[in-house]
Design a protein around this motif. Structure first.
Motif, mmCIF file in Angstrom:
data_model
loop_
_atom_site.group_PDB
_atom_site.id
_atom_site.type_symbol
_atom_site.label_atom_id
_atom_site.label_comp_id
_atom_site.label_asym_id
_atom_site.label_seq_id
_atom_site.Cartn_x
_atom_site.Cartn_y
_atom_site.Cartn_z
ATOM 1 N N ALA A 178 131.088 56.166 -14.952
ATOM 2 C CA ALA A 178 129.878 56.257 -14.122
ATOM 3 C C ALA A 178 129.469 57.717 -13.929
ATOM 4 O O ALA A 178 128.279 58.039 -13.922
ATOM 5 C CB ALA A 178 130.106 55.587 -12.770
ATOM 6 N N GLY A 179 130.443 58.594 -13.783
ATOM 7 C CA GLY A 179 130.148 60.017 -13.631
ATOM 8 C C GLY A 179 129.416 60.583 -14.832
ATOM 9 O O GLY A 179 128.467 61.361 -14.691
ATOM 10 N N TYR A 193 127.679 58.715 -16.976
ATOM 11 C CA TYR A 193 126.404 57.997 -17.053
ATOM 12 C C TYR A 193 125.364 58.627 -16.122
ATOM 13 O O TYR A 193 124.220 58.853 -16.512
ATOM 14 C CB TYR A 193 126.606 56.520 -16.703
ATOM 15 C CG TYR A 193 125.319 55.740 -16.698
ATOM 16 C CD1 TYR A 193 124.750 55.307 -17.894
ATOM 17 C CD2 TYR A 193 124.664 55.440 -15.509
ATOM 18 C CE1 TYR A 193 123.559 54.594 -17.898
ATOM 19 C CE2 TYR A 193 123.473 54.728 -15.506
ATOM 20 C CZ TYR A 193 122.924 54.310 -16.698
ATOM 21 O OH TYR A 193 121.738 53.611 -16.701
ATOM 22 N N PHE A 194 125.770 58.901 -14.887
ATOM 23 C CA PHE A 194 124.830 59.455 -13.906
ATOM 24 C C PHE A 194 124.749 60.978 -13.953
ATOM 25 O O PHE A 194 123.976 61.575 -13.211
ATOM 26 C CB PHE A 194 125.217 59.009 -12.495
ATOM 27 C CG PHE A 194 124.962 57.553 -12.241
ATOM 28 C CD1 PHE A 194 123.677 57.041 -12.200
ATOM 29 C CD2 PHE A 194 126.015 56.683 -12.037
ATOM 30 C CE1 PHE A 194 123.440 55.696 -11.956
ATOM 31 C CE2 PHE A 194 125.796 55.334 -11.793
ATOM 32 C CZ PHE A 194 124.499 54.838 -11.758
ATOM 33 N N ASN A 195 125.564 61.597 -14.796
ATOM 34 C CA ASN A 195 125.563 63.047 -14.941
ATOM 35 C C ASN A 195 125.760 63.736 -13.590
ATOM 36 O O ASN A 195 124.953 64.556 -13.163
ATOM 37 C CB ASN A 195 124.272 63.523 -15.629
ATOM 38 C CG ASN A 195 124.388 64.938 -16.132
ATOM 39 O OD1 ASN A 195 125.486 65.401 -16.459
ATOM 40 N ND2 ASN A 195 123.270 65.642 -16.185
ATOM 41 N N ILE A 196 126.861 63.388 -12.919
ATOM 42 C CA ILE A 196 127.119 63.951 -11.599
ATOM 43 C C ILE A 196 127.405 65.447 -11.705
ATOM 44 O O ILE A 196 127.754 65.956 -12.777
ATOM 45 C CB ILE A 196 128.263 63.198 -10.876
ATOM 46 C CG1 ILE A 196 129.595 63.319 -11.608
ATOM 47 C CG2 ILE A 196 127.888 61.740 -10.645
ATOM 48 C CD1 ILE A 196 130.779 62.673 -10.875
ATOM 49 N N TYR A 247 127.681 58.184 -5.372
ATOM 50 C CA TYR A 247 126.912 57.282 -6.231
ATOM 51 C C TYR A 247 125.739 56.560 -5.578
ATOM 52 O O TYR A 247 124.813 56.165 -6.300
ATOM 53 C CB TYR A 247 127.854 56.273 -6.893
ATOM 54 C CG TYR A 247 128.715 56.944 -7.930
ATOM 55 C CD1 TYR A 247 128.152 57.386 -9.128
ATOM 56 C CD2 TYR A 247 130.059 57.183 -7.712
ATOM 57 C CE1 TYR A 247 128.916 58.019 -10.084
ATOM 58 C CE2 TYR A 247 130.830 57.819 -8.653
ATOM 59 C CZ TYR A 247 130.256 58.246 -9.841
ATOM 60 O OH TYR A 247 131.005 58.893 -10.780
ATOM 61 N N TYR A 291 122.401 58.085 -6.541
ATOM 62 C CA TYR A 291 122.055 57.841 -7.936
ATOM 63 C C TYR A 291 121.595 56.404 -8.142
ATOM 64 O O TYR A 291 120.646 56.137 -8.865
ATOM 65 C CB TYR A 291 123.255 58.131 -8.860
ATOM 66 C CG TYR A 291 123.589 59.608 -8.975
ATOM 67 C CD1 TYR A 291 122.826 60.452 -9.778
ATOM 68 C CD2 TYR A 291 124.675 60.135 -8.290
ATOM 69 C CE1 TYR A 291 123.137 61.794 -9.878
ATOM 70 C CE2 TYR A 291 124.986 61.471 -8.397
ATOM 71 C CZ TYR A 291 124.219 62.302 -9.185
ATOM 72 O OH TYR A 291 124.521 63.634 -9.299
ATOM 73 N N ILE A 292 122.297 55.466 -7.487
ATOM 74 C CA ILE A 292 121.946 54.053 -7.636
ATOM 75 C C ILE A 292 120.609 53.761 -6.978
ATOM 76 O O ILE A 292 119.790 53.004 -7.531
ATOM 77 C CB ILE A 292 123.067 53.164 -7.062
ATOM 78 C CG1 ILE A 292 124.329 53.322 -7.914
ATOM 79 C CG2 ILE A 292 122.639 51.710 -6.990
ATOM 80 C CD1 ILE A 292 125.582 52.723 -7.322
ATOM 81 N N ARG A 293 120.311 54.382 -5.842
ATOM 82 C CA ARG A 293 119.004 54.215 -5.186
ATOM 83 C C ARG A 293 117.881 54.733 -6.075
ATOM 84 O O ARG A 293 116.777 54.213 -6.044
ATOM 85 C CB ARG A 293 118.967 54.986 -3.871
ATOM 86 C CG ARG A 293 119.549 54.260 -2.734
ATOM 87 C CD ARG A 293 119.201 54.991 -1.459
ATOM 88 N NE ARG A 293 119.950 54.469 -0.354
ATOM 89 C CZ ARG A 293 120.132 55.107 0.777
ATOM 90 N NH1 ARG A 293 119.598 56.302 0.945
ATOM 91 N NH2 ARG A 293 120.821 54.571 1.743
ATOM 92 N N GLN A 305 130.673 67.247 -7.485
ATOM 93 C CA GLN A 305 130.955 65.820 -7.358
ATOM 94 C C GLN A 305 132.130 65.422 -8.239
ATOM 95 O O GLN A 305 132.967 64.595 -7.836
ATOM 96 C CB GLN A 305 129.704 65.002 -7.700
ATOM 97 C CG GLN A 305 128.609 65.146 -6.675
ATOM 98 C CD GLN A 305 127.291 64.551 -7.124
ATOM 99 O OE1 GLN A 305 126.968 64.532 -8.315
ATOM 100 N NE2 GLN A 305 126.514 64.063 -6.157
ATOM 101 N N ILE A 349 117.624 54.538 -9.224
ATOM 102 C CA ILE A 349 117.362 53.714 -10.426
ATOM 103 C C ILE A 349 116.134 52.861 -10.223
ATOM 104 O O ILE A 349 115.838 52.317 -9.245
ATOM 105 C CB ILE A 349 118.600 52.840 -10.769
ATOM 106 C CG1 ILE A 349 119.724 53.727 -11.261
ATOM 107 C CG2 ILE A 349 118.256 51.807 -11.819
ATOM 108 C CD1 ILE A 349 120.999 52.993 -11.594
#
Length: 126
Positions: A47-48, A50-53, A119, A122-124, A57, A126
């Motif tokens: 996930a890190g 994928y979301f390019n944290i 996260y 990041y999810i918000r 982070q 999307i």
């Protein structure tokens, strides 16, 4: 097996690292709770990416994963020692094992909070 002290600093450290590696493999391959924690750690790393944290982070996430895995390993060691010393149910042994499991609970809850802080934004988005 008789204990022999290794007088060579470098050779002794290599042996220590090899024992630690073997122990980590035993944890990951034999303990179901550690398998679950390890799998969750791999998923949040995916996930890190994928979301390019951010690097910060990543630091918090890595520390959270390490904290949970370390405490889970210590909990497993305490349980194994307790079971070896007193294989039958004993109230005091149960109390000790519950306290060790409680430490894992604290580490896991901390990791969940860190994961949510990282996260949810990041999810918000999307």
């Amino acid at each position: 097996m008789e204990f022999q002290k290794d007088n060579s600093f470098f050779k002794g450290r290599l042996k220590s690292v090899s024992y630690a590696y073997k122990g980590a493999l035993k944890l990951i391959t034999t303990e179901h709770s550690v398998m679950v924690q390890f799998s969750l750690g791999v998923l949040v790393c995916i996930a890190g990416f994928y979301f390019n944290i951010t690097p910060t982070q990543w630091l918090f996430q890595t520390l959270a994963i390490g904290l949970v895995m370390s405490v889970e390993g210590l909990n497993t060691a305490i349980e194994k020692i307790a079971d070896f010393i007193h294989p039958d149910y004993h109230e005091r042994i149960g109390f000790i094992k519950d306290i060790a499991a409680g430490a894992v609970f604290f580490a896991a809850m901390t990791a969940i909070v860190i994961g949510l802080i990282i996260y949810v934004p990041y999810i918000r988005g999307i």
